[in-house]
Design an enzyme around this catalytic site. Sequence first.
Site, short mmCIF file in Angstrom:
data_model
loop_
_atom_site.label_atom_id
_atom_site.label_comp_id
_atom_site.label_asym_id
_atom_site.label_seq_id
_atom_site.Cartn_x
_atom_site.Cartn_y
_atom_site.Cartn_z
N LYS A 199 -12.05 7.27 0.22
CA LYS A 199 -12.73 6.02 -0.33
C LYS A 199 -12.39 4.81 0.50
O LYS A 199 -11.20 4.21 0.35
CB LYS A 199 -12.16 6.00 -2.21
CG LYS A 199 -13.42 5.31 -3.06
CD LYS A 199 -13.52 4.13 -2.82
CE LYS A 199 -12.47 3.16 -3.29
NZ LYS A 199 -12.81 1.67 -3.10
N GLY A 251 -3.18 -1.38 0.52
CA GLY A 251 -3.87 -2.51 -0.12
C GLY A 251 -2.88 -3.44 -0.91
O GLY A 251 -1.75 -3.60 -0.53
N SER A 252 -3.25 -4.25 -1.76
CA SER A 252 -2.62 -5.17 -2.53
C SER A 252 -1.47 -4.59 -3.37
O SER A 252 -1.66 -3.44 -3.93
CB SER A 252 -3.31 -5.98 -3.35
OG SER A 252 -3.97 -5.51 -4.46
N THR A 253 -0.42 -5.21 -3.71
CA THR A 253 0.45 -4.93 -4.44
C THR A 253 0.39 -4.57 -5.91
O THR A 253 0.36 -3.61 -6.55
CB THR A 253 1.86 -5.81 -4.19
OG1 THR A 253 2.41 -5.93 -2.92
CG2 THR A 253 3.04 -5.48 -5.21
N GLY A 256 -1.50 -1.47 -6.12
CA GLY A 256 -0.43 -0.30 -5.59
C GLY A 256 0.15 -0.16 -6.90
O GLY A 256 0.49 1.00 -7.05
N GLU A 273 1.39 1.31 1.06
CA GLU A 273 1.45 0.52 2.10
C GLU A 273 0.89 -0.88 1.40
O GLU A 273 -0.51 -0.92 1.54
CB GLU A 273 1.02 0.90 3.48
CG GLU A 273 1.65 -0.03 4.66
CD GLU A 273 0.91 -1.07 4.81
OE1 GLU A 273 1.24 -2.28 4.47
OE2 GLU A 273 -0.31 -0.98 5.48
N CYS A 307 -1.40 -7.17 6.88
CA CYS A 307 -0.27 -7.12 5.93
C CYS A 307 1.25 -7.67 6.65
O CYS A 307 1.93 -8.15 5.78
CB CYS A 307 -0.33 -5.81 5.25
SG CYS A 307 -0.05 -4.52 6.58
N GLU A 406 1.73 -13.88 -0.70
CA GLU A 406 0.86 -13.35 0.20
C GLU A 406 -0.42 -14.33 0.34
O GLU A 406 -1.11 -14.11 -0.58
CB GLU A 406 0.71 -12.06 0.33
CG GLU A 406 -0.23 -11.66 1.70
CD GLU A 406 -0.39 -9.93 1.59
OE1 GLU A 406 -0.07 -9.00 2.64
OE2 GLU A 406 -0.54 -9.13 0.34
#
Length: 502
Positions: A199, A251-253, A256, A273, A307, A406
């Site tokens: 995806k 992707g983003s925290t 995640g 990650e 990242c 970030e």
Amino acid sequence: MSVLEGSMIDQLRATHRAAAATLPYTHVADLRIGGASVRSTGSAHETVVDPATGETWGSVPEGTASDVDAAVAAARAAFPSWAARTPTERADALRRMADAVERRAEVLAITNTLENGSPIAETGGAASNAAAILRVFASLSSYLEEPDIRPFPGGVNETVVARDPIGVCALIAPWNFPINLVVIKLAPALLAGCTVVIKPASPTPLSIRFLLDAADEAGIPPGVINLVTGGGATGEILVRHPDVDKVAFTGSTPVGRRIAAACGELLRPVTLELGGKSAAIILPDADLDAMSSVLVRSCVRNTGQTCYISTRLIATPERYDALVDMVTATVGAARVGDPLDPATVFGPVATAAQRDKVMGYVRSGIAEDARVTVGGDIAPPIEGGSFVAPTVFADVSPDMRIAREEIFGPIITIIPARDVDDAVAISNSTNFGLGGIVFGSDEDAAFQVARRVDTGSIGVNFFASNHYAPFGGRHDSGLGVEYGIEGLNAYLTPQSVHRRSR
């Protein structure tokens, strides 16, 4: 940097429209399931917007729950025969796929640039890097073929440790490196004997199709690799699907965390990650001329949308002023412009929403009295696109928002430290732990400083990913690792068979 006007903007748009007209994938009505193009069961579509011009040039289906069901079922059906192939046979398929990806390098790069605005100088290497990852994992096939026999304590009996493929894997990738951040999951999954459903991120759903074309050319059987497009809702359906055995996400925290919560509830293995706020420590003996040659790639690569880059530069008093001057000059001299121009260093950020987010950080830094040495809250270099002026902030304190969160845009912060110990403490004063660099002429001393930084990966005088070595984050930067034997093990499940010694 001057703002383009009138005929120059028209020329930019004409160039991008002409580039899009050469592409095989623009407005796509189908998903890729079971080796075939399959119409979505829904009617909704997502548009693909060129960040340099703001114009829509493509579209893909918004995958439904029924579409995800079909893709997972195809992967499940293909799993037994793919898992039954020998590791050598699967490795050979990866090598053929690597060759086929490289043959698509140019069209893949143009598609990628029109999707997310990454400069063509960056996307032009996507195919070769993807091919290298496939070949590295192919080279690890012997790890799966060699018997792993371990004696019992006392040596009376023994255990054969078998490594089985984990099953059907959901691979969910972000928009900043849409090819390579799929391949670092796809290559070990395929070598392990897993089948997958991919995806891609909403802004970048087209370039990934060249990977599936390459897989078809390589003879990878139908159903081993499936593709469903859509937004977060589609991704959540895939993550929670009862017949998915593992999830891998970059992707983003915040996203995640939600995926980790779902996988924890389902007792489903997951590799994450996530975000980063990495630091570069500049030691008193650092060679700033040498540092300038790697600054952009190490600290603002891909228009700052990477990242692991070291966006926080931390320097002791001996080098602080000289560092500010060098970084300001280097960033200020880098070309901002059309991402299809090979000379462009900084293109647009990927979306208008990302542009607005980054500009919010720029204004936050100004409001908190950080000193702008180049860039700042100024007119974009190209009207109509999602451009942000590359910006350097000096005299930043660790508690400022621009030093803690970030940003994911072309922003560098320079933070003063009292001494090396203070620089290490500032580097570690973050919830993230993904990358980092230590710059110093005495590389043994720099290595010792690097070992004190609480991060998953760190470089001495440069940063690069080694496909043979594990890459992963600590703390809010993720769970598990990718690359290397460790990354391959994430797609395997062990079975210990105890037997009497022969």
